[in-house]
Design a protein around this motif. Structure first.
Motif, PDB file in Angstrom:
ATOM      1  N   GLN A  15       0.828  -0.955  -0.082  1.00  0.00           N
ATOM      2  CA  GLN A  15       0.405   0.193   0.108  1.00  0.00           C
ATOM      3  C   GLN A  15       0.821   1.340   0.338  1.00  0.00           C
ATOM      4  O   GLN A  15       0.217   2.475  -0.564  1.00  0.00           O
ATOM      5  CB  GLN A  15      -1.058   0.424   1.414  1.00  0.00           C
ATOM      6  N   SER A  27      -6.963  -3.624  -2.089  1.00  0.00           N
ATOM      7  CA  SER A  27      -6.259  -4.832  -0.716  1.00  0.00           C
ATOM      8  C   SER A  27      -8.325  -5.933  -1.114  1.00  0.00           C
ATOM      9  O   SER A  27      -9.425  -5.928  -1.447  1.00  0.00           O
ATOM     10  CB  SER A  27      -6.432  -4.296   0.414  1.00  0.00           C
ATOM     11  N   PHE A  68      -6.009   1.156   6.234  1.00  0.00           N
ATOM     12  CA  PHE A  68      -5.267   1.848   5.014  1.00  0.00           C
ATOM     13  C   PHE A  68      -4.770   2.982   5.369  1.00  0.00           C
ATOM     14  O   PHE A  68      -5.447   3.730   4.264  1.00  0.00           O
ATOM     15  CB  PHE A  68      -5.825   1.633   4.149  1.00  0.00           C
ATOM     16  N   LEU A  98      -2.615   5.166   2.278  1.00  0.00           N
ATOM     17  CA  LEU A  98      -3.739   4.972   1.150  1.00  0.00           C
ATOM     18  C   LEU A  98      -4.170   6.003   1.181  1.00  0.00           C
ATOM     19  O   LEU A  98      -4.920   6.770   0.193  1.00  0.00           O
ATOM     20  CB  LEU A  98      -4.087   3.795   0.738  1.00  0.00           C
TER      21      LEU A  98
END
Length: 457
Positions: free
Chosen positions: A303, A327, A337, A340
């Motif tokens: 990521q 994902s 995340f 991200l």
């Protein structure tokens, strides 16, 4: 005027109620205001113009008027604007008074007439004053019969001896009650079809009604789509001419060559070189492609690499970022995340449109980054315009596009592949066309246009 309905492509929109699982599927980018655009430009219709001309010609007037014949362009497609009024070629224009016996016709050939027309047919419009007897005499003078008629326009379609259309037009001018006579020109659909030989395998572009959209816009080279993926085959003949500088974050170099194939396939869907007599067509014929390699030869990556790729693309001028990745870990939500999410926020705050694949689990769960609210989440449909069984669905879905057996570019050639990864670049290509229309507005407006002009099925 809003541009939201000026292009046509039926990218599908699908939303689902998280509890009941009901879904809405939409088509976006539909050509639905073309006539309004013509009206706004003040272009009168052919019928209204003809009616105005009829008013200007007194019924009792015996003044000799030139025969009015509307010729269309030789290309076989309608020319923008109204057709011009012209006469038969001067070499065959008769020099006799209306109503007098026609002189012997010169040797006339239909090959001398311009344009494509129905063999053995002419279209004749009579003046309002014309009597039944005068009309019958006029028809008999060229040994014609009536094929059909448009009463409201005082117009008849006449069948004349085949190969004698030009000769019939010559003689018809001796009838004083005729306003005009012309060949029965052939009309064709105005869609734009590319010359790429792989077009016959690209049902997705047909389903999104790309040919209708291309009639109005094919994309601008001022718009760049970043393909954040496995890279792009930089030597592919259908892609090389569209590439701008990229980066390979996965391997830490500046050569984002695709060593997997996924990114090349995605890139071709969005913006392959089109109408060049080679390979396939992309949604956007004009957009540039920025290869940002964040996934390795196995199609995987961290990521952090994806986030770095998003930031790099934003900083280097990409207006649209395509993320056909995400994902597969359904145990993690957005809190899992953070880097991200920060990268997506960085891009969208800079005015970049971010498009991402919803995932291929076939369940009511959209993977990240597609699930973020500031990302356009794209699901997949099949050739029958229904949700593909592999496509994830849920309330986060914004749009859907064809994603089953999509024919596109791969390193060294062309092949078909399936998944929401294939659906996302249809939307990215579409967004690039809208963004490239001068004065069309902000990225937010483009996103709204794609969603709000969607057609529920």
């Amino acid at each position: 005027m809003s541009t939201s309905g000026l292009l046509c492509a039926t990218i599908r929109k699908m939303n689902a109620n998280a509890a009941g699982g009901s879904k809405i599927i939409r088509n976006v980018l539909c050509l639905n205001v073309g006539m309004l655009l013509l009206l706004s430009l003040g272009i009168p219709s052919a019928v209204s113009q003809a009616q105005a001309e009829e008013t200007l010609l007194p019924e009792a007037s015996q003044t000799i008027q030139p025969t009015e014949t509307a010729w269309l362009a030789e290309s076989g497609t309608a020319t923008p604007g109204l057709p011009t009024s012209t006469e038969l070629p001067a070499s065959i224009t008769p020099s006799f008074l209306p109503g007098s016996p026609a002189p012997l016709a010169p040797q006339l050939s239909d090959e001398g007439l311009r344009g494509e027309f129905v063999p053995g047919e002419v279209v004749v419009r009579f003046r309002n004053r014309a009597s039944k007897k005068s009309i019958e005499q006029c028809i008999q003078s060229v040994h014609a019969s009536v094929t059909s008629e448009i009463d409201e326009l005082n117009t008849l379609v006449l069948s004349v001896p085949e190969g004698r259309v030009a000769e019939s037009l010559y003689h018809l001018q001796s009838c004083s009650d005729i306003r005009y006579a012309e060949p029965n020109y052939t009309m064709h659909i105005a869609d734009v079809y590319p010359s790429d030989p792989g077009w016959g395998n690209q049902y997705g572009l047909v389903r999104i009604r790309a040919p209708q959209g291309w009639e109005l816009a094919t994309g601008s080279s001022s718009v760049t789509i970043a393909i954040v993926d496995t890279g792009i085959d930089r030597t592919h003949p259908d892609l090389a001419g569209k590439l701008v500088a990229g980066i390979d974050i996965a391997n830490g170099d500046t050569n984002p060559q695709d060593d997997h194939g996924h990114g090349t396939h995605v890139a071709g869907i969005a913006a392959a070189l089109s109408n060049n007599g080679r390979g396939v067509a992309g949604v956007s014929w004009g957009a540039r492609l920025m290869p940002v390699k964040v996934l390795n030869a196995a199609g995987s990556g961290s990521q952090a690499n994806v986030a770095a790729g998003i930031v790099w693309a934003t900083d280097h001028g990409a207006q649209i970022i395509n993320l056909s990745l995400g994902s597969r870990d359904e145990s993690l939500d957005a809190s899992g995340f953070p880097v991200l999410k920060d990268a997506v926020d960085y891009a969208t705050s800079a005015g970049v449109i971010v498009v991402a694949a919803a995932g291929n689990g076939g369940g009511n769960s959209v993977m990240y980054p597609a699930a973020y609210p500031n990302v356009i989440a794209v699901g997949a449909t099949d050739s029958s315009n229904t949700r593909a069984g592999l496509s994830n669905y849920g309330p986060e879905i914004d749009l859907c596009a064809p994603g089953i057996s999509i024919f596109s570019t791969v390193p060294g050639g062309y092949s078909s592949s399936s998944g929401t990864s294939m659906a996302a670049p249809f939307v990215s290509g579409l967004a690039s066309i809208l963004l490239g229309i001068p004065g069309n507005g902000s990225p937010a407006a483009v996103t709204g246009q794609m969603q709000n002009t969607a057609l529920d099925l």
